[in-house]
Design a protein around this motif. Structure first.
Motif, PDB file in Angstrom:
ATOM      1  N   SER A  51       5.973  -1.068   0.237  1.00 45.22           N
ATOM      2  CA  SER A  51       7.384  -1.081  -0.151  1.00 45.22           C
ATOM      3  C   SER A  51       7.991   0.311  -0.325  1.00 45.22           C
ATOM      4  O   SER A  51       9.179   0.494  -0.185  1.00 45.22           O
ATOM      5  CB  SER A  51       7.540  -1.849  -1.468  1.00 45.22           C
ATOM      6  OG  SER A  51       6.729  -1.241  -2.463  1.00 45.22           O
ATOM      7  N   ASP A  52       7.158   1.328  -0.678  1.00 44.21           N
ATOM      8  CA  ASP A  52       7.664   2.651  -1.085  1.00 44.21           C
ATOM      9  C   ASP A  52       8.530   2.524  -2.343  1.00 44.21           C
ATOM     10  O   ASP A  52       9.497   3.268  -2.529  1.00 44.21           O
ATOM     11  CB  ASP A  52       8.434   3.324   0.049  1.00 44.21           C
ATOM     12  CG  ASP A  52       8.400   4.844  -0.019  1.00 44.21           C
ATOM     13  OD1 ASP A  52       7.827   5.398  -0.981  1.00 44.21           O
ATOM     14  OD2 ASP A  52       8.976   5.478   0.889  1.00 44.21           O
ATOM     15  N   PHE A  53       8.149   1.590  -3.206  1.00 49.67           N
ATOM     16  CA  PHE A  53       8.897   1.359  -4.449  1.00 49.67           C
ATOM     17  C   PHE A  53       8.805   2.592  -5.363  1.00 49.67           C
ATOM     18  O   PHE A  53       7.735   3.147  -5.566  1.00 49.67           O
ATOM     19  CB  PHE A  53       8.306   0.139  -5.162  1.00 49.67           C
ATOM     20  CG  PHE A  53       9.006  -0.246  -6.436  1.00 49.67           C
ATOM     21  CD1 PHE A  53      10.184  -0.981  -6.400  1.00 49.67           C
ATOM     22  CD2 PHE A  53       8.487   0.131  -7.670  1.00 49.67           C
ATOM     23  CE1 PHE A  53      10.832  -1.329  -7.572  1.00 49.67           C
ATOM     24  CE2 PHE A  53       9.132  -0.225  -8.847  1.00 49.67           C
ATOM     25  CZ  PHE A  53      10.301  -0.951  -8.797  1.00 49.67           C
ATOM     26  N   THR A  87      -2.598   8.063  -1.739  1.00 51.38           N
ATOM     27  CA  THR A  87      -1.733   9.216  -1.982  1.00 51.38           C
ATOM     28  C   THR A  87      -0.795   9.334  -0.777  1.00 51.38           C
ATOM     29  O   THR A  87      -0.978   8.647   0.224  1.00 51.38           O
ATOM     30  CB  THR A  87      -2.533  10.527  -2.172  1.00 51.38           C
ATOM     31  OG1 THR A  87      -1.644  11.584  -2.568  1.00 51.38           O
ATOM     32  CG2 THR A  87      -3.242  10.953  -0.885  1.00 51.38           C
ATOM     33  N   GLU A  88       0.247  10.163  -0.910  1.00 54.62           N
ATOM     34  CA  GLU A  88       1.182  10.408   0.194  1.00 54.62           C
ATOM     35  C   GLU A  88       1.365  11.917   0.288  1.00 54.62           C
ATOM     36  O   GLU A  88       1.978  12.520  -0.599  1.00 54.62           O
ATOM     37  CB  GLU A  88       2.524   9.710  -0.063  1.00 54.62           C
ATOM     38  CG  GLU A  88       3.518   9.905   1.083  1.00 54.62           C
ATOM     39  CD  GLU A  88       4.849   9.177   0.886  1.00 54.62           C
ATOM     40  OE1 GLU A  88       5.190   8.832  -0.266  1.00 54.62           O
ATOM     41  OE2 GLU A  88       5.569   8.974   1.887  1.00 54.62           O
ATOM     42  N   ILE A  89       0.829  12.509   1.345  1.00 56.02           N
ATOM     43  CA  ILE A  89       0.799  13.970   1.465  1.00 56.02           C
ATOM     44  C   ILE A  89       2.005  14.467   2.259  1.00 56.02           C
ATOM     45  O   ILE A  89       2.312  13.950   3.338  1.00 56.02           O
ATOM     46  CB  ILE A  89      -0.517  14.448   2.116  1.00 56.02           C
ATOM     47  CG1 ILE A  89      -1.730  13.891   1.355  1.00 56.02           C
ATOM     48  CG2 ILE A  89      -0.564  15.970   2.173  1.00 56.02           C
ATOM     49  CD1 ILE A  89      -3.079  14.342   1.910  1.00 56.02           C
ATOM     50  N   LEU A 120       0.825  -1.216   0.000  1.00 50.41           N
ATOM     51  CA  LEU A 120       0.000   0.000   0.000  1.00 50.41           C
ATOM     52  C   LEU A 120       0.856   1.261   0.000  1.00 50.41           C
ATOM     53  O   LEU A 120       0.492   2.270   0.626  1.00 50.41           O
ATOM     54  CB  LEU A 120      -0.946  -0.031   1.217  1.00 50.41           C
ATOM     55  CG  LEU A 120      -1.835  -1.279   1.314  1.00 50.41           C
ATOM     56  CD1 LEU A 120      -2.751  -1.207   2.529  1.00 50.41           C
ATOM     57  CD2 LEU A 120      -2.658  -1.474   0.037  1.00 50.41           C
ATOM     58  N   HIS A 121       1.990   1.225  -0.710  1.00 54.80           N
ATOM     59  CA  HIS A 121       2.821   2.433  -0.800  1.00 54.80           C
ATOM     60  C   HIS A 121       3.798   2.271  -1.972  1.00 54.80           C
ATOM     61  O   HIS A 121       4.701   1.432  -1.924  1.00 54.80           O
ATOM     62  CB  HIS A 121       3.590   2.642   0.507  1.00 54.80           C
ATOM     63  CG  HIS A 121       4.290   3.967   0.607  1.00 54.80           C
ATOM     64  ND1 HIS A 121       4.496   4.607   1.813  1.00 54.80           N
ATOM     65  CD2 HIS A 121       4.844   4.779  -0.335  1.00 54.80           C
ATOM     66  CE1 HIS A 121       5.139   5.750   1.610  1.00 54.80           C
ATOM     67  NE2 HIS A 121       5.379   5.873   0.311  1.00 54.80           N
ATOM     68  N   CYS A 122       3.612   3.083  -3.013  1.00 54.12           N
ATOM     69  CA  CYS A 122       4.588   3.134  -4.121  1.00 54.12           C
ATOM     70  C   CYS A 122       4.303   4.351  -4.996  1.00 54.12           C
ATOM     71  O   CYS A 122       3.298   5.029  -4.819  1.00 54.12           O
ATOM     72  CB  CYS A 122       4.556   1.854  -4.957  1.00 54.12           C
ATOM     73  SG  CYS A 122       3.044   1.652  -5.901  1.00 54.12           S
ATOM     74  N   HIS A 123       5.223   4.631  -5.909  1.00 53.75           N
ATOM     75  CA  HIS A 123       5.164   5.863  -6.715  1.00 53.75           C
ATOM     76  C   HIS A 123       5.324   5.587  -8.207  1.00 53.75           C
ATOM     77  O   HIS A 123       6.151   4.760  -8.604  1.00 53.75           O
ATOM     78  CB  HIS A 123       6.255   6.830  -6.260  1.00 53.75           C
ATOM     79  CG  HIS A 123       6.113   7.192  -4.821  1.00 53.75           C
ATOM     80  ND1 HIS A 123       5.315   8.229  -4.399  1.00 53.75           N
ATOM     81  CD2 HIS A 123       6.604   6.615  -3.697  1.00 53.75           C
ATOM     82  CE1 HIS A 123       5.332   8.290  -3.073  1.00 53.75           C
ATOM     83  NE2 HIS A 123       6.114   7.317  -2.624  1.00 53.75           N
ATOM     84  N   SER A 124       4.556   6.329  -9.008  1.00 55.34           N
ATOM     85  CA  SER A 124       4.639   6.232 -10.471  1.00 55.34           C
ATOM     86  C   SER A 124       5.214   7.534 -11.042  1.00 55.34           C
ATOM     87  O   SER A 124       5.544   8.461 -10.295  1.00 55.34           O
ATOM     88  CB  SER A 124       3.237   6.001 -11.056  1.00 55.34           C
ATOM     89  OG  SER A 124       2.497   7.218 -11.044  1.00 55.34           O
ATOM     90  N   ASP A 156       1.042   8.167  -5.056  1.00 52.47           N
ATOM     91  CA  ASP A 156       1.901   9.254  -5.536  1.00 52.47           C
ATOM     92  C   ASP A 156       1.880  10.436  -4.573  1.00 52.47           C
ATOM     93  O   ASP A 156       0.868  10.745  -3.944  1.00 52.47           O
ATOM     94  CB  ASP A 156       1.443   9.696  -6.930  1.00 52.47           C
ATOM     95  CG  ASP A 156       2.006   8.786  -8.006  1.00 52.47           C
ATOM     96  OD1 ASP A 156       3.230   8.545  -7.984  1.00 52.47           O
ATOM     97  OD2 ASP A 156       1.223   8.304  -8.849  1.00 52.47           O
ATOM     98  N   HIS A 157       3.023  11.121  -4.477  1.00 54.31           N
ATOM     99  CA  HIS A 157       3.143  12.299  -3.614  1.00 54.31           C
ATOM    100  C   HIS A 157       2.159  13.390  -4.043  1.00 54.31           C
ATOM    101  O   HIS A 157       2.175  13.827  -5.213  1.00 54.31           O
ATOM    102  CB  HIS A 157       4.548  12.902  -3.720  1.00 54.31           C
ATOM    103  CG  HIS A 157       5.656  12.013  -3.241  1.00 54.31           C
ATOM    104  ND1 HIS A 157       5.888  11.767  -1.919  1.00 54.31           N
ATOM    105  CD2 HIS A 157       6.602  11.335  -3.919  1.00 54.31           C
ATOM    106  CE1 HIS A 157       6.951  10.975  -1.795  1.00 54.31           C
ATOM    107  NE2 HIS A 157       7.403  10.689  -2.998  1.00 54.31           N
ATOM    108  N   ASP A 158       1.341  13.854  -3.100  1.00 51.90           N
ATOM    109  CA  ASP A 158       0.525  15.072  -3.274  1.00 51.90           C
ATOM    110  C   ASP A 158      -0.282  15.091  -4.569  1.00 51.90           C
ATOM    111  O   ASP A 158      -0.504  16.168  -5.142  1.00 51.90           O
ATOM    112  CB  ASP A 158       1.436  16.326  -3.225  1.00 51.90           C
ATOM    113  CG  ASP A 158       2.309  16.369  -1.987  1.00 51.90           C
ATOM    114  OD1 ASP A 158       1.810  16.000  -0.915  1.00 51.90           O
ATOM    115  OD2 ASP A 158       3.497  16.746  -2.104  1.00 51.90           O
TER     116      ASP A 158
HETATM  117 MN    MN Z   1       6.709   7.276  -0.605  1.00 51.59          MN
END
Ligand code: MN
Ligand code: AMP
Ligand code: MN
Ligand code: MN
Length: 283
Positions: free
Chosen positions: A246-248, A62-64, A5-9, A37-39
């Motif tokens: 993972s914060d992949f 999302t990750e704020i 439940l944590h990763c970025h595109s 994704d961040h913000d």
């Molecule tokens: Mn992250």
């Protein structure tokens, strides 16, 4: 349950498209996935559609970026309505000012003889509103100034270094409220990464709960196994739901791949148990 439940595109500072991340998650055995994704929630519909087409359950994410006690803290939101107007407006405001900050970062780097980094970083940006330190790091690696992104952060992009420019992000109260009002659950991301004193950390968890925050990441790519033990105790002490992610960011940079983390400790309640009604299931 293999939940990640944590990763970025490329919609923020990852290097893969949402569809490629979904395929990678599925290939690694992920059963419940969230793109965070961040913000920004611009990738949510693509990520959900890709996950469902692959037969994977999906939670919006999302990750704020938040400023708390002078430090940047990240708050993950899960299971909210991706089309919520208040959340969209809040994230838009949080993204504001990144361009000006990036220009100041480039000025700082130019003063130590490294020129053209704003233009260089822009070449790695998928979403111009989300230009971040990660994009500067990629440029400084590709142009041969450093050998990897960790070295760039250590030498240039953290507090006290020439490319670091402090920024005022969202407040903790606003971030938690945007997520909660949109029907989601707010989660403190990777708590071991913050350099807080014990009192500051206690204040973070206490205020987070007072604003309606309900979860904490215990097992993440940013935590050692000792960190996971420590924040298991914190989750129990503050009666918080536990998350795993993972914060992949990129196959070339991230040492923890999607879906490959250890399971959550059995005494914790997984955040997804409280999000049953918000999970998107394949038809
Ligand atoms: Mn992250
Ligand atoms: P920004 O939002 O522009 O301040 O950039 C923050 C991003 O930089 C984080 O989301 C991470 O992806 C990345 N980051 C922060 N610290 C490090 C580090 N020490 N090594 C590699 N990446 C980092
Ligand atoms: Mn990032
Ligand atoms: Mn983070």
């Amino acid at each position: 349950m293999n939940a990640d439940l944590h990763c970025h595109s490329v919609v923020s500072d990852g290097t893969l498209e949402p569809e490629a991340l979904a395929a990678r998650a599925k290939g690694n055995g992920v059963e419940l996935w969230a793109l965070t994704d961040h913000d920004e929630v611009g990738g949510q519909h693509r990520a959900r559609d890709a996950a469902l087409a692959l037969g994977m359950d999906y939670l919006t994410g999302t990750e704020i970026s938040v400023t708390f006690a002078g430090t940047t803290v990240h708050i993950v939101g899960l299971g909210f309505d991706a089309d919520n107007a208040q959340l969209a407006a809040g994230l838009h405001a949080t993204r504001g000012g990144r361009r000006e900050r990036a220009l100041e970062m480039a000025d700082g780097l130019a003063k130590v003889g490294i020129h053209g980094t704003y233009e260089g970083a822009l070449q790695y940006v998928g979403n111009p509103e989300l230009i971040s330190r990660t994009h500067f790091a990629r440029h400084l690696v590709e142009s041969g100034v450093c050998s990897d992104t960790q070295e760039v952060f250590r030498k240039f992009l953290v507090e006290g270094k020439p490319g670091f420019v402090p920024h005022r992000w969202a407040t903790l109260k606003n971030a938690v409220t945007w997520i909660t009002d949109a029907g989601g659950i707010a989660v403190i991301a990777h708590p071991a990464r913050y350099k807080f004193t014990a009192n500051e950390e206690y204040a973070l968890f206490t205020e987070f709960k007072a604003h309606g925050g309900r979860g904490v990441e215990v097992v993440t790519g940013s935590h050692s196994s000792a960190d996971a033990v420590r924040y298991t105790d914190t989750a129990l002490e503050f009666e918080l739901l536990a998350s795993r992610g993972s914060d992949f960011h990129s196959p070339d940079e991230s040492h923890i791949d999607l879906g490959t983390l250890p399971a959550l400790p059995a005494q914790l309640t997984p955040v997804w148990e409280a999000l049953e009604a918000q999970i998107h299931h394949p038809a």
